[in-house]
Write a protein that holds these residues in place. Structure first.
Motif, short mmCIF file in Angstrom:
data_model
loop_
_atom_site.label_atom_id
_atom_site.label_comp_id
_atom_site.label_asym_id
_atom_site.label_seq_id
_atom_site.Cartn_x
_atom_site.Cartn_y
_atom_site.Cartn_z
N SER A 1 0.83 -1.21 0.00
CA SER A 1 0.00 0.00 0.00
C SER A 1 0.86 1.26 0.00
N ASP A 2 1.99 1.22 0.71
CA ASP A 2 2.89 2.38 0.66
C ASP A 2 3.47 2.57 -0.73
N GLU A 3 3.85 1.45 -1.34
CA GLU A 3 4.42 1.53 -2.69
C GLU A 3 3.42 2.20 -3.64
N LYS A 4 2.18 1.76 -3.54
CA LYS A 4 1.15 2.31 -4.41
C LYS A 4 0.96 3.81 -4.14
N ALA A 5 0.94 4.17 -2.87
CA ALA A 5 0.72 5.58 -2.52
C ALA A 5 1.89 6.46 -3.02
N TYR A 6 3.13 5.97 -2.83
CA TYR A 6 4.28 6.76 -3.29
C TYR A 6 4.30 6.90 -4.81
N LEU A 7 3.96 5.80 -5.50
CA LEU A 7 3.94 5.88 -6.96
C LEU A 7 2.88 6.86 -7.44
N ASP A 8 1.73 6.87 -6.77
CA ASP A 8 0.69 7.83 -7.14
C ASP A 8 1.18 9.27 -6.94
N GLU A 9 1.89 9.49 -5.85
CA GLU A 9 2.42 10.84 -5.61
C GLU A 9 3.42 11.24 -6.69
N LEU A 10 4.26 10.28 -7.08
CA LEU A 10 5.22 10.57 -8.16
C LEU A 10 4.49 10.90 -9.46
N ARG A 11 3.45 10.13 -9.76
CA ARG A 11 2.71 10.35 -11.00
C ARG A 11 2.03 11.71 -11.03
N HIS A 12 1.65 12.18 -9.87
CA HIS A 12 0.94 13.45 -9.77
C HIS A 12 1.91 14.65 -9.72
N LEU A 13 3.21 14.35 -9.59
CA LEU A 13 4.21 15.40 -9.40
C LEU A 13 4.21 16.47 -10.50
N PRO A 14 4.13 16.09 -11.78
CA PRO A 14 4.13 17.13 -12.82
C PRO A 14 2.99 18.14 -12.62
N VAL A 15 1.82 17.66 -12.26
CA VAL A 15 0.68 18.55 -12.05
C VAL A 15 0.93 19.45 -10.83
N ALA A 16 1.50 18.85 -9.79
CA ALA A 16 1.78 19.62 -8.57
C ALA A 16 2.81 20.72 -8.86
N VAL A 17 3.83 20.41 -9.65
CA VAL A 17 4.85 21.41 -10.00
C VAL A 17 4.23 22.52 -10.85
N GLU A 18 3.35 22.13 -11.74
CA GLU A 18 2.62 23.11 -12.55
C GLU A 18 1.95 24.16 -11.66
N LYS A 19 1.34 23.70 -10.59
CA LYS A 19 0.63 24.61 -9.68
C LYS A 19 1.62 25.54 -8.96
N VAL A 20 2.80 25.04 -8.65
CA VAL A 20 3.81 25.91 -8.01
C VAL A 20 4.26 26.98 -9.00
N LEU A 21 4.44 26.60 -10.25
CA LEU A 21 4.86 27.57 -11.26
C LEU A 21 3.83 28.70 -11.41
N ALA A 22 2.57 28.36 -11.14
CA ALA A 22 1.51 29.38 -11.24
C ALA A 22 1.61 30.42 -10.13
N LEU A 23 2.48 30.18 -9.14
CA LEU A 23 2.65 31.18 -8.06
C LEU A 23 3.58 32.32 -8.50
N GLU A 24 4.08 32.25 -9.72
CA GLU A 24 5.07 33.22 -10.18
C GLU A 24 4.72 34.68 -9.87
N PRO A 25 3.48 35.14 -10.12
CA PRO A 25 3.20 36.55 -9.86
C PRO A 25 3.46 36.97 -8.41
N SER A 26 3.08 36.13 -7.44
CA SER A 26 3.30 36.49 -6.03
C SER A 26 4.80 36.49 -5.71
N ILE A 27 5.51 35.54 -6.27
CA ILE A 27 6.95 35.44 -6.00
C ILE A 27 7.67 36.64 -6.60
N LYS A 28 7.18 37.09 -7.74
CA LYS A 28 7.73 38.27 -8.41
C LYS A 28 7.62 39.49 -7.49
N ASP A 29 6.52 39.61 -6.80
CA ASP A 29 6.34 40.73 -5.85
C ASP A 29 7.38 40.65 -4.75
#
Ligand code: F6R
Length: 366
Positions: free
Chosen positions: A186-214
């Protein structure tokens, strides 16, 4: 080639979701964890090794430091990280049951290559390269390899190479844990799911650019900055400080937050911005006490928090909420925010972002 981007560094930061997706392609969809990802002999090696020694330089060494926290926690085997230029000239005690991991974007870094050769001369045979260039010198000299698929990195400051190295190191952690019978299904499955979701999660961090620019506006006239983190986010603080130094020429230092009282607190005054990597994990309460120490001396805090964290903005305390809390893989998200910060500080300062003074992309001489 730059397309809609102004700099290679910016383009490469924004390529990270794709670079991670490509690097993790083998586990995408219904793909499973396979030792073969690291080479045909990987399974046998992972079952034999009793510890890990990671050798690298610069940003790649910080990927290694992050992995140390993962490997010891999840795989339950000792892991040490050493700067390649130190290891190669030091008299060390070799353990032939150790897995020697060299991490390098270019695969041509002179000190990392020499450290690998030194390890082999001491009798190490279990060697693994995590590298972004398949035909490189380092990859030719290891028994096992994992090629990150970040694509060419042109900007001198490493961005997508680092996050893809982290993703490779997390796969390695899971495989070592499995070989060591420490990973439940079950841990293996959970970690793999988190890895698979990583690109989407990083995308959301990149969307913080305007606040970081400030925030970046407020750093541009500063001469120094402090970066704090704890646990697996201490190496991320180191990487954030290195990025800021390299491309904006602002003197920055990173400390494990618990070290504040042992010296660096003396530097803190109203002129000192203090960046804190503060995910809502088991270290947050400790970190909050450290932030209090900074505030009490008039230091300006810039806090990257997440989840339903109780860290709130107030006078002298600036808080940016990361889109989601990401557990063990949270370093991957936090470093992207720090990359954006250094990039925008450099833009305000007008420095040559892609070619910082005095630096070369590939350090092929020692
Ligand atoms: C920092 C940076 C360097 C490299 C280091 C190792 O942004 O890029 O610190 O990480 O020179 O290079 P590689 O990974 O090619 O061995």
């Amino acid at each position: 080639e730059l397309g809609e981007f102004d700099h290679y560094m910016q383009k490469e930061m924004f390529e990270q979701p794709q670079a991670l997706g490509n690097t993790l392609e083998m586990i995408s969809g219904a793909g499973q964890l396979q030792p073969g990802m690291f080479g045909a002999e990987a399974q046998a090696v992972f079952e034999q090794v009793d510890s890990v020694l990671i050798l690298a330089c610069g940003t790649s060494s910080y990927a290694g430091m992050t992995a140390k926290y993962w490997i010891e926690q999840v795989a339950g085997i000792p892991c040490n990280v050493e700067i390649a230029s130190e290891y190669r000239y030091r008299q060390s005690v070799a353990n032939p049951k150790q897995l020697v991991v060299v991490i390098s974007q270019s695969g041509e870094t002179a000190d990392t290559l020499a450290a690998l050769q030194h390890a082999k001369s001491l009798g190490h045979t279990h060697t693994l390269a995590i590298c972004n260039v398949p035909e490189s010198a380092i990859v030719r000299e290891t028994a096992l390899r994992f090629i990150t698929r970040a694509g060419p990195e042109i900007g001198v400051a490493s961005t997508k190479a680092f996050t893809t190295q982290l993703s490779a190191l997390f796969l390695l952690t899971l495989l070592l844990a499995k070989a060591n019978q420490r990973l439940s299904e079950s841990d293996e499955k959970a970690y793999l799911d988190e890895l698979r979701h990583l690109p989407v999660a990083v995308e959301k961090v990149l969307a913080l650019e305007p606040s970081i620019k400030d925030w970046a506006q407020q750093f541009a006239n500063k001469h120094h900055a402090l970066f704090l983190g704890r646990g697996r986010h201490f190496p991320i603080a180191l990487e954030g400080a290195l990025k800021l130094k390299e491309i904006s020429y602002i003197h920055a230092e990173a400390y494990p937050a618990g070290e504040l009282k042992h010296g660096p607190l003396a530097l803190v005054d109203a002129e000192m911005p203090v960046v804190v990597v503060a995910p809502n994990d088991e270290m947050l309460e400790k970190l909050k006490a450290n932030m209090q120490e900074v505030s009490a001396r008039g230091g300006q805090l810039y806090v990257f928090a997440d989840g339903d964290s109780a860290v709130k903005s107030s006078e002298g305390v600036n808080v940016l909420m990361m889109p989601e809390h990401y557990g063990l893989l949270s370093p991957v998200l936090h470093v992207v925010a720090l990359q954006l910060l250094s990039y925008h500080v450099a833009l305000v300062k007008g420095t040559d972002v892609d070619k910082p003074r005095n630096l070369a992309k590939s350090v092929t001489v020692e």
